[in-house]
Scaffold this motif. Structure first.
Motif, short mmCIF file in Angstrom:
data_model
loop_
_atom_site.label_atom_id
_atom_site.label_comp_id
_atom_site.label_asym_id
_atom_site.label_seq_id
_atom_site.Cartn_x
_atom_site.Cartn_y
_atom_site.Cartn_z
N GLU A 1 0.83 -1.20 0.00
CA GLU A 1 0.00 0.00 0.00
C GLU A 1 0.86 1.25 0.00
O GLU A 1 0.57 2.22 -0.70
CB GLU A 1 -0.92 0.01 1.21
CG GLU A 1 -2.03 -1.02 1.16
CD GLU A 1 -2.80 -1.11 2.46
OE1 GLU A 1 -2.42 -0.43 3.44
OE2 GLU A 1 -3.79 -1.85 2.49
N ALA A 2 1.95 1.23 0.77
CA ALA A 2 2.85 2.38 0.81
C ALA A 2 3.50 2.60 -0.55
O ALA A 2 3.68 3.74 -0.98
CB ALA A 2 3.90 2.18 1.88
N ALA A 3 3.85 1.53 -1.24
CA ALA A 3 4.47 1.65 -2.56
C ALA A 3 3.48 2.22 -3.57
O ALA A 3 3.85 3.05 -4.42
CB ALA A 3 4.98 0.29 -3.03
N VAL A 4 2.23 1.81 -3.49
CA VAL A 4 1.21 2.34 -4.41
C VAL A 4 0.99 3.82 -4.16
O VAL A 4 0.90 4.62 -5.09
CB VAL A 4 -0.10 1.54 -4.26
CG1 VAL A 4 -1.25 2.23 -4.97
CG2 VAL A 4 0.07 0.13 -4.80
N VAL A 5 0.92 4.21 -2.89
CA VAL A 5 0.71 5.62 -2.57
C VAL A 5 1.92 6.45 -3.02
O VAL A 5 1.76 7.53 -3.61
CB VAL A 5 0.46 5.80 -1.06
CG1 VAL A 5 0.50 7.25 -0.66
CG2 VAL A 5 -0.88 5.18 -0.69
N ALA A 6 3.13 5.96 -2.79
CA ALA A 6 4.33 6.68 -3.22
C ALA A 6 4.38 6.78 -4.74
O ALA A 6 4.71 7.84 -5.29
CB ALA A 6 5.58 6.00 -2.69
N GLY A 7 4.07 5.70 -5.43
CA GLY A 7 4.05 5.73 -6.89
C GLY A 7 3.03 6.71 -7.43
O GLY A 7 3.29 7.43 -8.40
N ALA A 8 1.87 6.76 -6.80
CA ALA A 8 0.84 7.72 -7.22
C ALA A 8 1.31 9.15 -6.97
O ALA A 8 1.07 10.04 -7.79
CB ALA A 8 -0.46 7.44 -6.48
N ALA A 9 1.99 9.37 -5.85
CA ALA A 9 2.49 10.71 -5.55
C ALA A 9 3.54 11.15 -6.57
O ALA A 9 3.51 12.29 -7.05
CB ALA A 9 3.08 10.74 -4.14
#
Length: 159
Positions: A29-37
């Protein structure tokens, strides 16, 4: 759960024990949020490049006011992106996409058309934006401790 008299929900279980805090986000989830950012920052760089390429030429007499303002905005956006993401990659993301758009906009097409002309305002916008973005990346703190690129895990003392 019992409701409070004012309509709210209590923060304790029925037995009066405080509810446990929510579980932290998983690595995925953290990787998805960082990628989206980072994707949003890349789109922001594209937006700055397109808008700047269309509006850099506004001037007050011979002073390219819009180009100077866009250089300052480019620095501020890159610096704030680096601060918000906590590292140089955050600052470099909008800067590199901005550069890609601006370089394409300054290239002459086969018809002879281009968006960014070779005048004072165009050079201030191009060179000033590249320098200010690079400066923003340079002054942004690295996410890793200082010197970690030099003394990596393989070079540290054993023992």
């Amino acid at each position: 759960m019992d409701e409070k008299p004012n309509g709210g929900v209590p923060l304790t279980k029925d037995d009066g024990v405080p509810a446990p805090p929510p579980a932290p986000a998983s690595g995925r989830e953290a990787a998805v949020v960082a990628g989206a950012a980072y994707g949003v920052l890349a789109l922001l760089g594209v937006l700055l490049g397109v808008v700047g390429s269309l509006h850099y030429g506004w001037s007050a007499g011979t002073v390219p006011v819009a180009a100077l303002a866009l250089v300052a905005v480019n620095f501020a956006v890159c610096r704030l992106a680096g601060w918000g993401m906590g590292g140089k990659l955050g600052a470099a993301t909008p800067w590199t996409t901005w550069m890609a758009v601006v370089i394409l906009a300054s290239a002459e097409r086969s018809e002879g058309d281009l968006l960014i002309a070779g005048d004072l305002a165009g050079y201030v916008f191009l060179v000033g934006g590249m320098v200010s973005g690079g400066l923003a990346v340079a002054v942004t703190r690295s996410a890793a401790p200082a010197g970690s690129w030099l003394v990596g895990p393989g070079l540290r003392g054993r023992g």
